[in-house]
Design a protein around this motif. Structure first.
Motif, PDB file in Angstrom:
ATOM      1  N   PHE A  56       0.895  -1.146   0.000  1.00  0.00           N
ATOM      2  CA  PHE A  56       0.000   0.000   0.000  1.00  0.00           C
ATOM      3  C   PHE A  56       0.936   1.198   0.000  1.00  0.00           C
ATOM      4  O   PHE A  56       1.590   1.469   1.001  1.00  0.00           O
ATOM      5  N   LEU A  57       1.037   1.879  -1.136  1.00  0.00           N
ATOM      6  CA  LEU A  57       2.029   2.933  -1.306  1.00  0.00           C
ATOM      7  C   LEU A  57       1.375   4.300  -1.438  1.00  0.00           C
ATOM      8  O   LEU A  57       0.530   4.504  -2.318  1.00  0.00           O
ATOM      9  N   ILE A  58       1.800   5.230  -0.596  1.00  0.00           N
ATOM     10  CA  ILE A  58       1.329   6.614  -0.642  1.00  0.00           C
ATOM     11  C   ILE A  58       2.542   7.472  -0.979  1.00  0.00           C
ATOM     12  O   ILE A  58       3.518   7.483  -0.230  1.00  0.00           O
ATOM     13  N   GLY A  59       2.489   8.193  -2.099  1.00  0.00           N
ATOM     14  CA  GLY A  59       3.619   8.992  -2.562  1.00  0.00           C
ATOM     15  C   GLY A  59       3.795  10.284  -1.793  1.00  0.00           C
ATOM     16  O   GLY A  59       3.454  10.390  -0.607  1.00  0.00           O
ATOM     17  N   ASN A  60       4.294  11.315  -2.480  1.00  0.00           N
ATOM     18  CA  ASN A  60       4.581  12.624  -1.894  1.00  0.00           C
ATOM     19  C   ASN A  60       3.500  13.640  -2.275  1.00  0.00           C
ATOM     20  O   ASN A  60       2.917  13.560  -3.350  1.00  0.00           O
ATOM     21  N   TYR A  61       3.312  14.601  -1.376  1.00  0.00           N
ATOM     22  CA  TYR A  61       2.323  15.661  -1.595  1.00  0.00           C
ATOM     23  C   TYR A  61       0.936  15.072  -1.845  1.00  0.00           C
ATOM     24  O   TYR A  61       0.304  15.310  -2.872  1.00  0.00           O
ATOM     25  N   ILE A  62       0.464  14.314  -0.889  1.00  0.00           N
ATOM     26  CA  ILE A  62      -0.824  13.617  -0.981  1.00  0.00           C
ATOM     27  C   ILE A  62      -1.752  14.139   0.113  1.00  0.00           C
ATOM     28  O   ILE A  62      -1.325  14.347   1.247  1.00  0.00           O
ATOM     29  N   HIS A  63      -3.024  14.301  -0.233  1.00  0.00           N
ATOM     30  CA  HIS A  63      -4.042  14.611   0.767  1.00  0.00           C
ATOM     31  C   HIS A  63      -5.143  13.570   0.672  1.00  0.00           C
ATOM     32  O   HIS A  63      -5.628  13.265  -0.421  1.00  0.00           O
ATOM     33  N   ILE A  64      -5.527  13.011   1.830  1.00  0.00           N
ATOM     34  CA  ILE A  64      -6.644  12.080   1.925  1.00  0.00           C
ATOM     35  C   ILE A  64      -7.653  12.709   2.874  1.00  0.00           C
ATOM     36  O   ILE A  64      -7.393  12.860   4.068  1.00  0.00           O
ATOM     37  N   GLY A  65      -8.805  13.115   2.319  1.00  0.00           N
ATOM     38  CA  GLY A  65      -9.825  13.843   3.071  1.00  0.00           C
ATOM     39  C   GLY A  65     -10.568  12.973   4.075  1.00  0.00           C
ATOM     40  O   GLY A  65     -10.554  11.737   4.012  1.00  0.00           O
ATOM     41  N   CYS A  66     -11.252  13.628   4.997  1.00  0.00           N
ATOM     42  CA  CYS A  66     -11.935  12.958   6.104  1.00  0.00           C
ATOM     43  C   CYS A  66     -12.966  11.927   5.618  1.00  0.00           C
ATOM     44  O   CYS A  66     -13.524  12.041   4.542  1.00  0.00           O
ATOM     45  N   TYR A  67     -13.171  10.930   6.456  1.00  0.00           N
ATOM     46  CA  TYR A  67     -14.140   9.849   6.230  1.00  0.00           C
ATOM     47  C   TYR A  67     -13.838   9.001   4.997  1.00  0.00           C
ATOM     48  O   TYR A  67     -14.726   8.348   4.460  1.00  0.00           O
ATOM     49  N   THR A  68     -12.608   8.995   4.538  1.00  0.00           N
ATOM     50  CA  THR A  68     -12.241   8.204   3.370  1.00  0.00           C
ATOM     51  C   THR A  68     -11.740   6.837   3.814  1.00  0.00           C
ATOM     52  O   THR A  68     -11.069   6.714   4.834  1.00  0.00           O
ATOM     53  N   SER A  69     -12.070   5.807   3.008  1.00  0.00           N
ATOM     54  CA  SER A  69     -11.553   4.468   3.303  1.00  0.00           C
ATOM     55  C   SER A  69     -10.827   3.924   2.080  1.00  0.00           C
ATOM     56  O   SER A  69     -11.284   4.071   0.953  1.00  0.00           O
ATOM     57  N   LEU A  70      -9.679   3.342   2.338  1.00  0.00           N
ATOM     58  CA  LEU A  70      -8.871   2.690   1.313  1.00  0.00           C
ATOM     59  C   LEU A  70      -8.593   1.294   1.855  1.00  0.00           C
ATOM     60  O   LEU A  70      -7.779   1.138   2.777  1.00  0.00           O
ATOM     61  N   ILE A  71      -9.285   0.292   1.304  1.00  0.00           N
ATOM     62  CA  ILE A  71      -9.241  -1.034   1.910  1.00  0.00           C
ATOM     63  C   ILE A  71      -9.238  -2.136   0.853  1.00  0.00           C
ATOM     64  O   ILE A  71      -9.675  -1.921  -0.273  1.00  0.00           O
ATOM     65  N   GLY A  72      -8.754  -3.290   1.240  1.00  0.00           N
ATOM     66  CA  GLY A  72      -8.841  -4.453   0.378  1.00  0.00           C
ATOM     67  C   GLY A  72      -7.604  -5.315   0.416  1.00  0.00           C
ATOM     68  O   GLY A  72      -6.585  -4.968   1.011  1.00  0.00           O
ATOM     69  N   LYS A  73      -7.700  -6.450  -0.259  1.00  0.00           N
ATOM     70  CA  LYS A  73      -6.619  -7.432  -0.281  1.00  0.00           C
ATOM     71  C   LYS A  73      -5.554  -7.096  -1.320  1.00  0.00           C
ATOM     72  O   LYS A  73      -4.433  -7.561  -1.227  1.00  0.00           O
ATOM     73  N   GLY A  74      -5.899  -6.321  -2.349  1.00  0.00           N
ATOM     74  CA  GLY A  74      -4.970  -6.000  -3.424  1.00  0.00           C
ATOM     75  C   GLY A  74      -4.115  -4.791  -3.122  1.00  0.00           C
ATOM     76  O   GLY A  74      -4.260  -4.119  -2.099  1.00  0.00           O
ATOM     77  N   LYS A  75      -3.229  -4.497  -4.071  1.00  0.00           N
ATOM     78  CA  LYS A  75      -2.305  -3.374  -3.951  1.00  0.00           C
ATOM     79  C   LYS A  75      -3.060  -2.061  -4.175  1.00  0.00           C
ATOM     80  O   LYS A  75      -3.935  -1.976  -5.040  1.00  0.00           O
ATOM     81  N   ILE A  76      -2.707  -1.041  -3.399  1.00  0.00           N
ATOM     82  CA  ILE A  76      -3.219   0.316  -3.588  1.00  0.00           C
ATOM     83  C   ILE A  76      -2.010   1.237  -3.710  1.00  0.00           C
ATOM     84  O   ILE A  76      -1.113   1.194  -2.870  1.00  0.00           O
ATOM     85  N   ILE A  77      -2.011   2.053  -4.767  1.00  0.00           N
ATOM     86  CA  ILE A  77      -0.910   2.988  -5.000  1.00  0.00           C
ATOM     87  C   ILE A  77      -1.482   4.376  -5.251  1.00  0.00           C
ATOM     88  O   ILE A  77      -2.307   4.555  -6.147  1.00  0.00           O
ATOM     89  N   LEU A  78      -1.042   5.354  -4.453  1.00  0.00           N
ATOM     90  CA  LEU A  78      -1.378   6.760  -4.661  1.00  0.00           C
ATOM     91  C   LEU A  78      -0.091   7.466  -5.060  1.00  0.00           C
ATOM     92  O   LEU A  78       0.806   7.628  -4.236  1.00  0.00           O
ATOM     93  N   CYS A  79       0.011   7.880  -6.312  1.00  0.00           N
ATOM     94  CA  CYS A  79       1.218   8.545  -6.790  1.00  0.00           C
ATOM     95  C   CYS A  79       1.231  10.019  -6.372  1.00  0.00           C
ATOM     96  O   CYS A  79       0.211  10.561  -5.927  1.00  0.00           O
ATOM     97  N   ASP A  80       2.377  10.660  -6.541  1.00  0.00           N
ATOM     98  CA  ASP A  80       2.593  12.038  -6.093  1.00  0.00           C
ATOM     99  C   ASP A  80       1.483  12.991  -6.546  1.00  0.00           C
ATOM    100  O   ASP A  80       0.962  12.868  -7.649  1.00  0.00           O
ATOM    101  N   TYR A  81       1.192  13.932  -5.668  1.00  0.00           N
ATOM    102  CA  TYR A  81       0.248  15.035  -5.906  1.00  0.00           C
ATOM    103  C   TYR A  81      -1.205  14.579  -6.046  1.00  0.00           C
ATOM    104  O   TYR A  81      -2.033  15.336  -6.532  1.00  0.00           O
ATOM    105  N   SER A  82      -1.546  13.361  -5.634  1.00  0.00           N
ATOM    106  CA  SER A  82      -2.951  12.971  -5.717  1.00  0.00           C
ATOM    107  C   SER A  82      -3.729  13.574  -4.556  1.00  0.00           C
ATOM    108  O   SER A  82      -3.201  13.801  -3.481  1.00  0.00           O
TER     109      SER A  82
END
Length: 189
Positions: A56-82
């Motif tokens: 589960f990869l979170i890059g640089n300059y990322i914002h995840i707003g309130c009440y958000t869920s990121l879940i599951g058995k697979g890979k999750i990737i958030l690239c820069d500036y998302s």
């Protein structure tokens, strides 16, 4: 919003964590040994990040707003500036809703038919409030997803999408790429 201290962050047990990370003390994390967090990341109140067996990869300059869920058995990737707006749900695994199988994680796995797949969010993506992303989806660089959209297929770079399921609405401007150069050249990265 109250953020965890650097000491509190290091005690959680993330795979790795960068600098200038602001995580609410009301956020929840599971599978932390598989979660990597880059620099300049903010995760707001009541977010749930649950990593499966894959990274589960979170890059640089990322914002995840309130009440958000990121879940599951697979890979999750958030690239820069998302930017993930509030109340977004990102799933890297999903039950079979056909009625041919049982559902929910408390049922023996041989009686379910869970779909598992990576969710990849490329650089400069913004996802509007209330969106749902399903497994096996790649959101191309520079994509904007309108609020309350269902993303069940890949999205091509630098376009604006909206709807349930999403449809391409129009092209998105690329001016932000010039602004990215200012960050790289003028700020600590």
């Amino acid at each position: 919003m109250s953020y965890l201290s650097k000491q509190q962050l290091s005690s959680i047990g993330f795979k790795s964590i960068g600098d200038n990370v602001l995580i609410s003390d009301k956020a929840s994390f599971y599978g932390v040994q598989n979660i990597t967090i880059g620099n300049n990341v903010r995760i707001d109140d009541f977010c749930i990040l649950s990593a499966g067996e894959e990274d589960f990869l979170i890059g640089n300059y990322i914002h995840i707003g309130c009440y958000t869920s990121l879940i599951g058995k697979g890979k999750i990737i958030l690239c820069d500036y998302s930017n993930i707006s509030s109340k977004v749900a990102i799933y890297s695994s999903n039950d079979d809703y056909s009625g041919e199988f049982m559902t929910n994680p408390m049922v023996p796995s041989d009686l379910t038919n869970v779909t598992k797949g990576s969710v990849v969010i490329k650089k400069h993506v913004i996802i509007g409030s209330g969106c749902v992303l399903l497994p096996n989806v790649t959101i191309g660089e520079g994509v904007a997803i309108g609020a309350l959209s269902l993303v069940n297929s890949n999205c091509e770079e630098f376009n604006i999408y909206a709807g349930s399921p999403v449809k391409k609405i129009k092209k998105r401007k690329k001016d932000l790429l010039e602004l990215e150069k200012k960050i790289i050249n003028n700020y600590d990265y």
